[in-house]
Design a protein around this motif. Structure first.
Motif, PDB file in Angstrom:
ATOM      1  N   GLY A 134       0.795  -1.223   0.000  1.00  0.00           N
ATOM      2  CA  GLY A 134       0.000   0.000   0.000  1.00  0.00           C
ATOM      3  C   GLY A 134       0.828   1.274   0.000  1.00  0.00           C
ATOM      4  O   GLY A 134       0.403   2.310  -0.506  1.00  0.00           O
ATOM      5  N   TYR A 135       2.020   1.203   0.540  1.00  0.00           N
ATOM      6  CA  TYR A 135       2.853   2.395   0.662  1.00  0.00           C
ATOM      7  C   TYR A 135       3.827   2.606  -0.498  1.00  0.00           C
ATOM      8  O   TYR A 135       4.357   3.694  -0.673  1.00  0.00           O
ATOM      9  CB  TYR A 135       3.629   2.380   1.980  1.00  0.00           C
ATOM     10  CG  TYR A 135       4.572   1.208   2.127  1.00  0.00           C
ATOM     11  CD1 TYR A 135       5.871   1.282   1.648  1.00  0.00           C
ATOM     12  CD2 TYR A 135       4.166   0.039   2.768  1.00  0.00           C
ATOM     13  CE1 TYR A 135       6.738   0.206   1.793  1.00  0.00           C
ATOM     14  CE2 TYR A 135       5.021  -1.020   2.926  1.00  0.00           C
ATOM     15  CZ  TYR A 135       6.304  -0.933   2.435  1.00  0.00           C
ATOM     16  OH  TYR A 135       7.162  -1.995   2.575  1.00  0.00           O
ATOM     17  N   GLY A 136       4.100   1.561  -1.301  1.00  0.00           N
ATOM     18  CA  GLY A 136       5.059   1.745  -2.383  1.00  0.00           C
ATOM     19  C   GLY A 136       5.222   0.512  -3.239  1.00  0.00           C
ATOM     20  O   GLY A 136       4.582  -0.519  -3.022  1.00  0.00           O
ATOM     21  N   SER A 172      13.443   0.508 -10.313  1.00  0.00           N
ATOM     22  CA  SER A 172      12.935   1.752  -9.740  1.00  0.00           C
ATOM     23  C   SER A 172      12.086   1.444  -8.515  1.00  0.00           C
ATOM     24  O   SER A 172      11.580   0.338  -8.348  1.00  0.00           O
ATOM     25  CB  SER A 172      12.099   2.515 -10.773  1.00  0.00           C
ATOM     26  OG  SER A 172      10.958   1.762 -11.121  1.00  0.00           O
ATOM     27  N   VAL A 173      11.980   2.445  -7.660  1.00  0.00           N
ATOM     28  CA  VAL A 173      11.177   2.352  -6.452  1.00  0.00           C
ATOM     29  C   VAL A 173      10.248   3.564  -6.444  1.00  0.00           C
ATOM     30  O   VAL A 173      10.635   4.652  -6.874  1.00  0.00           O
ATOM     31  CB  VAL A 173      12.075   2.272  -5.190  1.00  0.00           C
ATOM     32  CG1 VAL A 173      12.914   3.497  -5.001  1.00  0.00           C
ATOM     33  CG2 VAL A 173      11.283   1.963  -3.950  1.00  0.00           C
ATOM     34  N   LYS A 174       8.989   3.374  -6.006  1.00  0.00           N
ATOM     35  CA  LYS A 174       8.000   4.450  -6.064  1.00  0.00           C
ATOM     36  C   LYS A 174       7.238   4.551  -4.749  1.00  0.00           C
ATOM     37  O   LYS A 174       6.843   3.540  -4.172  1.00  0.00           O
ATOM     38  CB  LYS A 174       7.016   4.193  -7.205  1.00  0.00           C
ATOM     39  CG  LYS A 174       6.032   5.307  -7.416  1.00  0.00           C
ATOM     40  CD  LYS A 174       5.204   5.110  -8.672  1.00  0.00           C
ATOM     41  CE  LYS A 174       4.326   6.312  -8.903  1.00  0.00           C
ATOM     42  NZ  LYS A 174       3.569   6.208 -10.139  1.00  0.00           N
ATOM     43  N   ASP A 175       7.019   5.792  -4.301  1.00  0.00           N
ATOM     44  CA  ASP A 175       6.237   6.072  -3.096  1.00  0.00           C
ATOM     45  C   ASP A 175       4.773   6.212  -3.503  1.00  0.00           C
ATOM     46  O   ASP A 175       4.443   7.018  -4.379  1.00  0.00           O
ATOM     47  CB  ASP A 175       6.736   7.357  -2.438  1.00  0.00           C
ATOM     48  CG  ASP A 175       6.139   7.608  -1.069  1.00  0.00           C
ATOM     49  OD1 ASP A 175       5.117   6.973  -0.723  1.00  0.00           O
ATOM     50  OD2 ASP A 175       6.680   8.453  -0.339  1.00  0.00           O
ATOM     51  N   HIS A 181       6.640   8.946   4.962  1.00  0.00           N
ATOM     52  CA  HIS A 181       7.731   7.986   4.859  1.00  0.00           C
ATOM     53  C   HIS A 181       8.276   7.957   3.433  1.00  0.00           C
ATOM     54  O   HIS A 181       7.552   8.232   2.481  1.00  0.00           O
ATOM     55  CB  HIS A 181       7.254   6.571   5.224  1.00  0.00           C
ATOM     56  CG  HIS A 181       6.943   6.413   6.668  1.00  0.00           C
ATOM     57  ND1 HIS A 181       5.734   6.781   7.214  1.00  0.00           N
ATOM     58  CD2 HIS A 181       7.671   5.909   7.689  1.00  0.00           C
ATOM     59  CE1 HIS A 181       5.739   6.517   8.506  1.00  0.00           C
ATOM     60  NE2 HIS A 181       6.913   5.984   8.819  1.00  0.00           N
ATOM     61  N   CYS A 182       9.531   7.599   3.298  1.00  0.00           N
ATOM     62  CA  CYS A 182      10.156   7.366   1.996  1.00  0.00           C
ATOM     63  C   CYS A 182      10.234   5.861   1.765  1.00  0.00           C
ATOM     64  O   CYS A 182      10.398   5.085   2.707  1.00  0.00           O
ATOM     65  CB  CYS A 182      11.565   7.944   1.946  1.00  0.00           C
ATOM     66  SG  CYS A 182      11.611   9.739   2.073  1.00  0.00           S
ATOM     67  N   ARG A 196      16.022   6.702  -1.928  1.00  0.00           N
ATOM     68  CA  ARG A 196      14.688   6.785  -1.320  1.00  0.00           C
ATOM     69  C   ARG A 196      13.763   7.625  -2.191  1.00  0.00           C
ATOM     70  O   ARG A 196      14.132   8.701  -2.648  1.00  0.00           O
ATOM     71  CB  ARG A 196      14.785   7.409   0.064  1.00  0.00           C
ATOM     72  CG  ARG A 196      15.631   6.577   0.997  1.00  0.00           C
ATOM     73  CD  ARG A 196      15.871   7.299   2.296  1.00  0.00           C
ATOM     74  NE  ARG A 196      16.681   6.477   3.178  1.00  0.00           N
ATOM     75  CZ  ARG A 196      17.113   6.879   4.351  1.00  0.00           C
ATOM     76  NH1 ARG A 196      16.815   8.085   4.793  1.00  0.00           N
ATOM     77  NH2 ARG A 196      17.840   6.077   5.089  1.00  0.00           N
ATOM     78  N   ALA A 197      12.550   7.116  -2.373  1.00  0.00           N
ATOM     79  CA  ALA A 197      11.540   7.843  -3.135  1.00  0.00           C
ATOM     80  C   ALA A 197      10.522   8.439  -2.165  1.00  0.00           C
ATOM     81  O   ALA A 197       9.940   7.747  -1.355  1.00  0.00           O
ATOM     82  CB  ALA A 197      10.835   6.909  -4.106  1.00  0.00           C
ATOM     83  N   CYS A 198      10.326   9.751  -2.227  1.00  0.00           N
ATOM     84  CA  CYS A 198       9.301  10.441  -1.461  1.00  0.00           C
ATOM     85  C   CYS A 198       9.220  11.882  -1.985  1.00  0.00           C
ATOM     86  O   CYS A 198      10.189  12.355  -2.570  1.00  0.00           O
ATOM     87  CB  CYS A 198       9.567  10.415   0.043  1.00  0.00           C
ATOM     88  SG  CYS A 198      11.210  10.937   0.564  1.00  0.00           S
TER      89      CYS A 198
END
Length: 126
Positions: A49-51, A71-74, A80-81, A98-100
């Motif tokens: 749910g968060y990323g 890749s990482v996505k918020d 939070h990141c 970190r993604a945020c």
């Protein structure tokens, strides 16, 4: 005469045991999986749910170096990141950027010795 039969019998038993052991070793060697001939790749994807994170893992046996590119996505406005922690078979770990805030994403490429053994997405408070 009796001792001659005993010696002959022991030699026969030892010979049969040696032959059985040789056959067993040959059978084990014949069923071993083939060694990897070159680089290989696998894809991964995780979401919560968060990323989310997705990417490709590569490993080259000739160099012993593995990598993870993705890749990482918020996805949540929770303060939070989101990042991914990549663990390699050598025991080394690498954290992605970190993604945020919510909606942002970060690309990454991390490398280390060994194959990628675990990709775990996490979040950290900013």
């Amino acid at each position: 005469m009796t001792s001659m039969r005993l010696v002959k019998r022991r030699v026969t038993v030892v010979t049969r045991l040696a032959l059985a052991l040789t056959i067993s070793l040959v059978a084990v060697a014949a069923t071993a999986p083939p060694a990897l001939a070159g680089p290989y790749t696998f894809h991964y994807r995780q979401s919560a749910g968060y990323g989310s994170t997705s990417g490709t893992s590569d490993y080259n046996p000739s160099t012993g170096i593995g990598s993870a590119t993705g890749s990482v996505k918020d996805l949540d406005a929770d303060g939070h990141c989101v990042f991914a922690r990549i663990t390699f078979t050598s025991g080394e770990t690498r954290d992605t950027p970190r993604a945020c805030p919510k909606g942002s994403s970060k690309s990454y490429r991390v490398t280390a010795h060994g194959q990628v053994s675990l990709v775990k997405m996490a979040k950290i408070q900013t």
